[in-house]
Design a protein around this motif. Structure first.
Motif, PDB file in Angstrom:
ATOM      1  N   GLY A  99       0.844  -1.161   0.065  1.00 38.63           N
ATOM      2  CA  GLY A  99      -0.109  -0.015  -0.225  1.00 38.63           C
ATOM      3  C   GLY A  99       0.831   1.092   0.089  1.00 38.63           C
ATOM      4  O   GLY A  99       0.408   2.266  -0.696  1.00 38.63           O
ATOM      5  N   SER A 100       1.946   1.370   0.806  1.00 43.98           N
ATOM      6  CA  SER A 100       2.895   2.260   0.598  1.00 43.98           C
ATOM      7  C   SER A 100       3.528   2.709  -0.372  1.00 43.98           C
ATOM      8  O   SER A 100       3.544   3.871  -0.992  1.00 43.98           O
ATOM      9  CB  SER A 100       3.880   2.108   1.790  1.00 43.98           C
ATOM     10  N   LEU A 101       3.875   1.565  -1.497  1.00 44.95           N
ATOM     11  CA  LEU A 101       4.477   1.907  -2.646  1.00 44.95           C
ATOM     12  C   LEU A 101       3.275   2.556  -3.741  1.00 44.95           C
ATOM     13  O   LEU A 101       3.727   3.375  -4.287  1.00 44.95           O
ATOM     14  CB  LEU A 101       5.142   0.634  -3.213  1.00 44.95           C
ATOM     15  N   ALA A 102       2.130   1.936  -3.428  1.00 44.84           N
ATOM     16  CA  ALA A 102       1.001   2.406  -4.325  1.00 44.84           C
ATOM     17  C   ALA A 102       0.993   3.926  -3.914  1.00 44.84           C
ATOM     18  O   ALA A 102       0.783   4.585  -4.849  1.00 44.84           O
ATOM     19  CB  ALA A 102      -0.114   1.721  -4.123  1.00 44.84           C
ATOM     20  N   ARG A 103       0.846   4.149  -2.773  1.00 47.30           N
ATOM     21  CA  ARG A 103       0.616   5.688  -2.278  1.00 47.30           C
ATOM     22  C   ARG A 103       1.819   6.575  -2.838  1.00 47.30           C
ATOM     23  O   ARG A 103       1.571   7.737  -3.058  1.00 47.30           O
ATOM     24  CB  ARG A 103       0.246   5.948  -0.882  1.00 47.30           C
ATOM     25  N   ALA A 104       2.896   6.083  -2.686  1.00 43.69           N
ATOM     26  CA  ALA A 104       4.016   6.960  -3.154  1.00 43.69           C
ATOM     27  C   ALA A 104       3.871   7.051  -4.567  1.00 43.69           C
ATOM     28  O   ALA A 104       4.245   8.274  -5.237  1.00 43.69           O
ATOM     29  CB  ALA A 104       5.333   6.063  -2.937  1.00 43.69           C
ATOM     30  N   LEU A 105       3.808   6.114  -5.490  1.00 44.34           N
ATOM     31  CA  LEU A 105       3.621   6.260  -6.876  1.00 44.34           C
ATOM     32  C   LEU A 105       2.446   7.257  -7.146  1.00 44.34           C
ATOM     33  O   LEU A 105       2.572   8.061  -8.226  1.00 44.34           O
ATOM     34  CB  LEU A 105       3.493   4.908  -7.667  1.00 44.34           C
ATOM     35  N   ARG A 106       1.340   7.203  -6.543  1.00 41.37           N
ATOM     36  CA  ARG A 106       0.446   8.178  -6.695  1.00 41.37           C
ATOM     37  C   ARG A 106       0.363   9.547  -6.362  1.00 41.37           C
ATOM     38  O   ARG A 106      -0.055  10.380  -6.992  1.00 41.37           O
ATOM     39  CB  ARG A 106      -1.131   7.371  -6.467  1.00 41.37           C
TER      40      ARG A 106
ATOM     41  N   PRO B   3       2.571   7.424   2.110  1.00 41.26           N
ATOM     42  CA  PRO B   3       3.386   7.721   0.639  1.00 41.26           C
ATOM     43  C   PRO B   3       4.659   7.904   0.928  1.00 41.26           C
ATOM     44  O   PRO B   3       5.504   7.809  -0.199  1.00 41.26           O
ATOM     45  CB  PRO B   3       2.589   9.023   0.341  1.00 41.26           C
ATOM     46  N   ASP B   4       5.209   8.325   2.043  1.00 38.59           N
ATOM     47  CA  ASP B   4       6.787   8.671   2.238  1.00 38.59           C
ATOM     48  C   ASP B   4       7.540   7.451   2.975  1.00 38.59           C
ATOM     49  O   ASP B   4       8.392   7.955   3.633  1.00 38.59           O
ATOM     50  CB  ASP B   4       6.761   9.935   2.879  1.00 38.59           C
ATOM     51  N   LEU B   5       6.906   6.223   3.087  1.00 40.14           N
ATOM     52  CA  LEU B   5       7.579   5.179   4.036  1.00 40.14           C
ATOM     53  C   LEU B   5       8.891   4.899   3.499  1.00 40.14           C
ATOM     54  O   LEU B   5       9.899   4.423   4.274  1.00 40.14           O
ATOM     55  CB  LEU B   5       6.620   3.778   4.032  1.00 40.14           C
ATOM     56  N   TYR B   6       9.341   4.987   2.326  1.00 35.82           N
ATOM     57  CA  TYR B   6      10.264   4.469   1.432  1.00 35.82           C
ATOM     58  C   TYR B   6      11.375   5.752   1.320  1.00 35.82           C
ATOM     59  O   TYR B   6      12.554   5.543   0.756  1.00 35.82           O
ATOM     60  CB  TYR B   6      10.140   3.772   0.203  1.00 35.82           C
ATOM     61  N   VAL B   7      10.782   6.959   1.616  1.00 34.76           N
ATOM     62  CA  VAL B   7      11.751   8.234   1.290  1.00 34.76           C
ATOM     63  C   VAL B   7      13.147   7.965   2.207  1.00 34.76           C
ATOM     64  O   VAL B   7      13.061   7.794   3.350  1.00 34.76           O
ATOM     65  CB  VAL B   7      11.068   9.376   1.810  1.00 34.76           C
ATOM     66  N   GLY B   8      14.324   7.751   1.400  1.00 31.99           N
ATOM     67  CA  GLY B   8      15.624   7.992   2.042  1.00 31.99           C
ATOM     68  C   GLY B   8      15.825   6.346   2.588  1.00 31.99           C
ATOM     69  O   GLY B   8      17.002   6.100   3.332  1.00 31.99           O
ATOM     70  N   ARG B   9      15.053   5.715   2.391  1.00 31.79           N
ATOM     71  CA  ARG B   9      15.235   4.120   3.024  1.00 31.79           C
ATOM     72  C   ARG B   9      15.966   3.403   1.939  1.00 31.79           C
ATOM     73  O   ARG B   9      15.827   3.430   0.661  1.00 31.79           O
ATOM     74  CB  ARG B   9      14.053   3.683   3.549  1.00 31.79           C
ATOM     75  N   ASN B  10      16.588   2.357   2.377  1.00 29.42           N
ATOM     76  CA  ASN B  10      17.325   1.529   1.664  1.00 29.42           C
ATOM     77  C   ASN B  10      16.333   0.182   0.924  1.00 29.42           C
ATOM     78  O   ASN B  10      15.448  -0.225   1.703  1.00 29.42           O
ATOM     79  CB  ASN B  10      18.243   0.614   2.167  1.00 29.42           C
ATOM     80  N   VAL B  11      16.534   0.143  -0.306  1.00 32.88           N
ATOM     81  CA  VAL B  11      15.837  -1.284  -0.937  1.00 32.88           C
ATOM     82  C   VAL B  11      17.003  -1.901  -1.459  1.00 32.88           C
ATOM     83  O   VAL B  11      17.875  -1.306  -2.335  1.00 32.88           O
ATOM     84  CB  VAL B  11      14.843  -0.789  -1.984  1.00 32.88           C
TER      85      VAL B  11
END
Lengths: 309, 309
Positions: B19-26, B148-156
């Protein structure tokens, strides 16, 4: 509410721990009204800052017989707030000047070794020594970090000796309660088992995890992907190496017993992982989670079953 | 700045991670403009909430061949965001409907087992599967917790397979960067060694400490005197028992190797304590403290030596 008063309190080592008790007595409880608080340092200069800050009234040097005698003359209370490894030499230094009316306590985070040190340094006068341990601290140290409310709502454990007079134990109990603390008593053996389990072992385990990662050829890569779990788990690995060296050695017996018990739990978990026994793993994890969650919900400290006196 | 766009993204498991990736993209990147995001749940109902919240455009049930076929028709991207133990059955269920143009990735926290599951489920079409692991999370779960910002600055971390086409790996890299993440690549073996050391082992050790204390006859007394060090060390012992059971089993080999290395460090520290070797203890503690402090000062994550792509 406290009616605790005293004539003269001498604090050996006016840093965070000793300085905070002095400030609590002066600023919180009014217990120090009409009383003197004397700070003793290795040199006069090391105690001078405490006087400048208004934390103590007078200061003395440990190295000066005349000053030390004057500091201890007429004292009803002495607090030794120095690293545990210094307890024996400090008490031996104090002994010749110690009046029969003076009650001595300490703030060391281990107790069996402190009791042994007190017996060696004080002989029969160990009856005047009531061992204690305030469970409080801050990341910063030194008298500048001292706070008048450091002990408010925190636990202080007293480990009375068979030789102690009950009224002397009650005086030290009242001293800490005047500082805002919740006071409990237990044997020094029990104290050391409890803190080996909930404090000393976790510190050792935290240091060991960082050491394990450091030993790997790809340590830098591993650190670069360490996240929140690692951060929480290893926060205590930033603690003082000297202090924890001393604690590990001072509480050797209880810590080794706790470490061996812990290693047995790890061996059981390892066997479950190798066997693919998910049910065994989940049972342990669920039990731990439940206990940890309950502990947190109780406010993360003493509640009920061990009523503060 | 990103020019990443896509036609149709299908997310299996629209919870916190998907859900967080979907929100980030949208909501963050505009990458979803003119695109469709489809959420697939075990039933239509389980995905319905994601559509109500506007996180996905369409939904489908995993159990319905017609809906599943429609969901995957024309998809250029698929994200599997389900517990790692479900990877193989999920990919096997997807396989018959998978078009040759579709690139599949996942979000599992272990990778060697996921690669094995993908090979078993997809056969030669494993070339379409790019394994991935976003290092992000929150205490709460479910699509309501998605940010929407769960991944901002985080490592993948991506763990490309030899069979992957480089342009497909680049697409998945761009997908996560569109979500704000820093993307790195490494082999799945290296990924599992790194996370065994910095995440899986600490969780195991934390659960084990609570279990050790619980096993003592005076457990209640011990918990009542547990303070800040215990709190930090055991915070991760409140994590999901089911998830960590699965992680321990999924990453069994790397975790056991890491546990054995850790146990060896404990044995060395135990020997130093028993021998009264304060210098050895202090050396380990000081080295750990230095490394932990440096890690914290670098911001507690990736810096320099492993440049984000």
């Amino acid at each position: 509410m406290t009616t605790f008063t005293f004539d003269k309190l001498v604090i050996f080592g006016v840093g965070l721990i000793g300085g905070s008790l002095a400030r609590a007595l002066r600023e919180r409880s009014g217990a120090a009204r009409g009383s003197r608080i004397v700070g003793v340092g290795r040199t006069r200069a090391s105690a001078e800052r405490a006087r400048e800050l208004g934390v103590v009234d007078d200061i003395a040097s440990l190295d000066d017989d005349t000053e030390l005698a004057a500091a201890l003359a007429g004292a009803d209370l002495v607090l030794v707030a120095a690293p545990v490894a210094q307890t024996q030499p400090l008490l031996a230094r104090i002994a010749p000047f110690l009046e029969a009316r003076t009650i001595v306590t300490d703030a060391g985070s281990t107790k069996s070794d402190v009791v042994a040190a007190a017996r060696a340094a004080l002989g029969e006068r160990v009856s005047q020594f009531v061992p204690g341990h305030p469970i409080a601290g801050r990341e910063s140290s030194g008298v500048e970090a001292a706070l008048p409310d450091l002990y408010v709502g925190r636990n202080v454990v007293l480990c009375p000796l068979p030789e102690n007079r009950p009224e002397d134990v009650a005086r030290i109990d009242a001293l800490w309660r005047a500082g805002g603390a919740l006071v409990s008593t237990m044997s020094h053996e029990q104290h050391d088992r409890v803190f080996a389990a909930v404090s000393h072992l976790p510190h050792l385990l935290s240091f060991a995890l960082v050491e394990r990662i450091l030993s790997a050829p790809d340590a830098a890569l591993k650190f670069s992907f360490a996240a929140g779990g690692f951060r929480d788990f290893t926060r205590i690995a930033a603690s003082s190496p000297e202090m924890w060296r001393d604690v590990c050695l001072a509480n050797r017996d209880a810590l080794v017993e706790e470490l061996d018990g812990y290693t047995a739990v790890l061996a059981m978990l390892r066997a479950a992982i190798v066997a693919g026994d998910g049910a065994a793993l989940e049972a342990v994890f669920a039990r731990s989670r439940e206990a940890r969650t309950q502990w947190q919900e109780r406010g993360g400290r003493a509640s009920g079953h061990l009523a503060p006196k």
